[in-house]
Design an enzyme around this catalytic site. Sequence first.
Site, mmCIF file in Angstrom:
data_model
loop_
_atom_site.group_PDB
_atom_site.id
_atom_site.type_symbol
_atom_site.label_atom_id
_atom_site.label_comp_id
_atom_site.label_asym_id
_atom_site.label_seq_id
_atom_site.Cartn_x
_atom_site.Cartn_y
_atom_site.Cartn_z
ATOM 1 C CE LYS A 114 -4.453 -1.370 1.898
ATOM 2 N NZ LYS A 114 -5.476 -1.087 2.906
ATOM 3 C CE LYS A 196 -9.299 -10.141 -4.834
ATOM 4 N NZ LYS A 196 -8.862 -10.148 -3.447
ATOM 5 C CE LYS A 199 -13.433 -2.679 -2.312
ATOM 6 N NZ LYS A 199 -13.935 -3.140 -1.048
HETATM 7 P P1 AMP Z 1 -11.785 -6.230 -0.292
HETATM 8 O O1 AMP Z 1 -12.959 -5.894 -1.142
HETATM 9 O O2 AMP Z 1 -10.541 -6.471 -1.096
HETATM 10 O O3 AMP Z 1 -11.591 -5.299 0.869
HETATM 11 O O4 AMP Z 1 -12.097 -7.646 0.358
HETATM 12 C C1 AMP Z 1 -13.119 -7.882 1.306
HETATM 13 C C2 AMP Z 1 -13.313 -9.377 1.422
HETATM 14 O O5 AMP Z 1 -13.829 -9.939 0.202
HETATM 15 C C3 AMP Z 1 -12.005 -10.165 1.702
HETATM 16 O O6 AMP Z 1 -12.287 -11.218 2.602
HETATM 17 C C4 AMP Z 1 -11.599 -10.704 0.351
HETATM 18 O O7 AMP Z 1 -10.854 -11.900 0.455
HETATM 19 C C5 AMP Z 1 -12.968 -10.952 -0.326
HETATM 20 N N1 AMP Z 1 -12.866 -10.770 -1.790
HETATM 21 C C6 AMP Z 1 -12.641 -9.600 -2.458
HETATM 22 N N2 AMP Z 1 -12.636 -9.788 -3.795
HETATM 23 C C7 AMP Z 1 -12.829 -11.129 -4.007
HETATM 24 C C8 AMP Z 1 -12.925 -11.952 -5.177
HETATM 25 N N3 AMP Z 1 -12.810 -11.463 -6.404
HETATM 26 N N4 AMP Z 1 -13.143 -13.271 -4.994
HETATM 27 C C9 AMP Z 1 -13.285 -13.770 -3.749
HETATM 28 N N5 AMP Z 1 -13.215 -13.065 -2.612
HETATM 29 C C10 AMP Z 1 -12.989 -11.751 -2.718
#
Ligand code: AMP
Length: 332
Positions: A114, A196, A199
């Site tokens: 980060k 992946k 957002k």
């Molecule tokens: P984030 O949106 O990166 O803050 O992630 C929040 C939660 O969602 C975490 O537990 C991530 O591991 C899960 N997560 C985010 N994007 C994915 C994805 N494309 N596939 C599976 N899990 C996800």
Amino acid sequence: MKRLLSGIQPTGVVTLGNYLGAIKNFVKLQNELEDIDFLVFIADLHAITVPQNKTELRKNIKTLAALYIACGLDPKKVHLFVQSEVIEHTMLGYMLECNTYIGELERMTQYKDKKVKQIEGVSSSLLTYPVLMAADILLYDSDLVPVGEDQKQHLELTRNIAIRFNNKYGETFVVPEPYIAKQGARVMSLTDPTKKMSKSDPNPKSYINLLDDINIIKNRIKSAVTDSDGCVRYDIVNKPGISNLMTIYSCITNKTYEEIENQYQGLGYQQFKADLAEIVANELTPIQERYKELITSKELDAILDEGRDYASMLARRKVSKVKDRIGLGRKK
Ligand code: AMP
Ligand code: TRP
């Protein structure tokens, strides 16, 4: 009784990846584990380690809380609260910082990643963030912490801080265990299935926002990038696009890849995609309806008030004990 705790950051929209990879997992834990006390919080203090827009942040906190309930977290089984409403998180965070070395924090992979992305300078909280996370966990004597693979290192640090504190001041904290889902689905981008679903992707067609219009969601699925051989077969290396769609299909319907392959033998992608669009729409429609009810009702505030009061009660007791161990304040 075992205590489970997890936090989620209120940043940006909530995607189908978040739902299938994280939220659905919490709902499953809530329903399957017996004799547990489950706390889930919206980690708004963690969100401000990088710049946030005030109006957006406020909105994201409420949206995330409403979505969690709409997706199936049951307020009778889970205490849902907003981190900054329980001030003891920061209090314990500071006391733990006094027992954490800078070198340990500088080794954290997420910090290193980060740090290089910050344009306006790196806040000191970006470095100390894992100590606040340790405080979140240790404040409630959490036994199990469901997190994604990327948080494992922070969990390890939390354990080290707890053990060090216990050795120095006497048994104070439960040493927590990470709980990494066995087959946590990794949902990939709909436009580039080798990345992946995220957002923060500049192309909104690459992800599904849980709150998007249902017709837009269906079209996103139907126009997802796949190969041209037309055979519904799971092969992550050679057919990442169709394999990703099969993952989504399997997560929602609980069908195995083999069952899906058999079902679509000779049918081609168009039929498969049309069916998947319906499956996703049927999964998300009730969630969206429940979300709309919650976001405009007093129910959500009542749920968050209850969560805050319960968490505060536990947190106050713990902080008082920790202060006593260290020798802060006056003896009661
Ligand atoms: P984030 O949106 O990166 O803050 O992630 C929040 C939660 O969602 C975490 O537990 C991530 O591991 C899960 N997560 C985010 N994007 C994915 C994805 N494309 N596939 C599976 N899990 C996800
Ligand atoms: N750091 C976690 C993330 O980025 C969120 C989080 C904050 C958390 N505090 C926590 C998760 C405590 C589990 C326990 O996803």
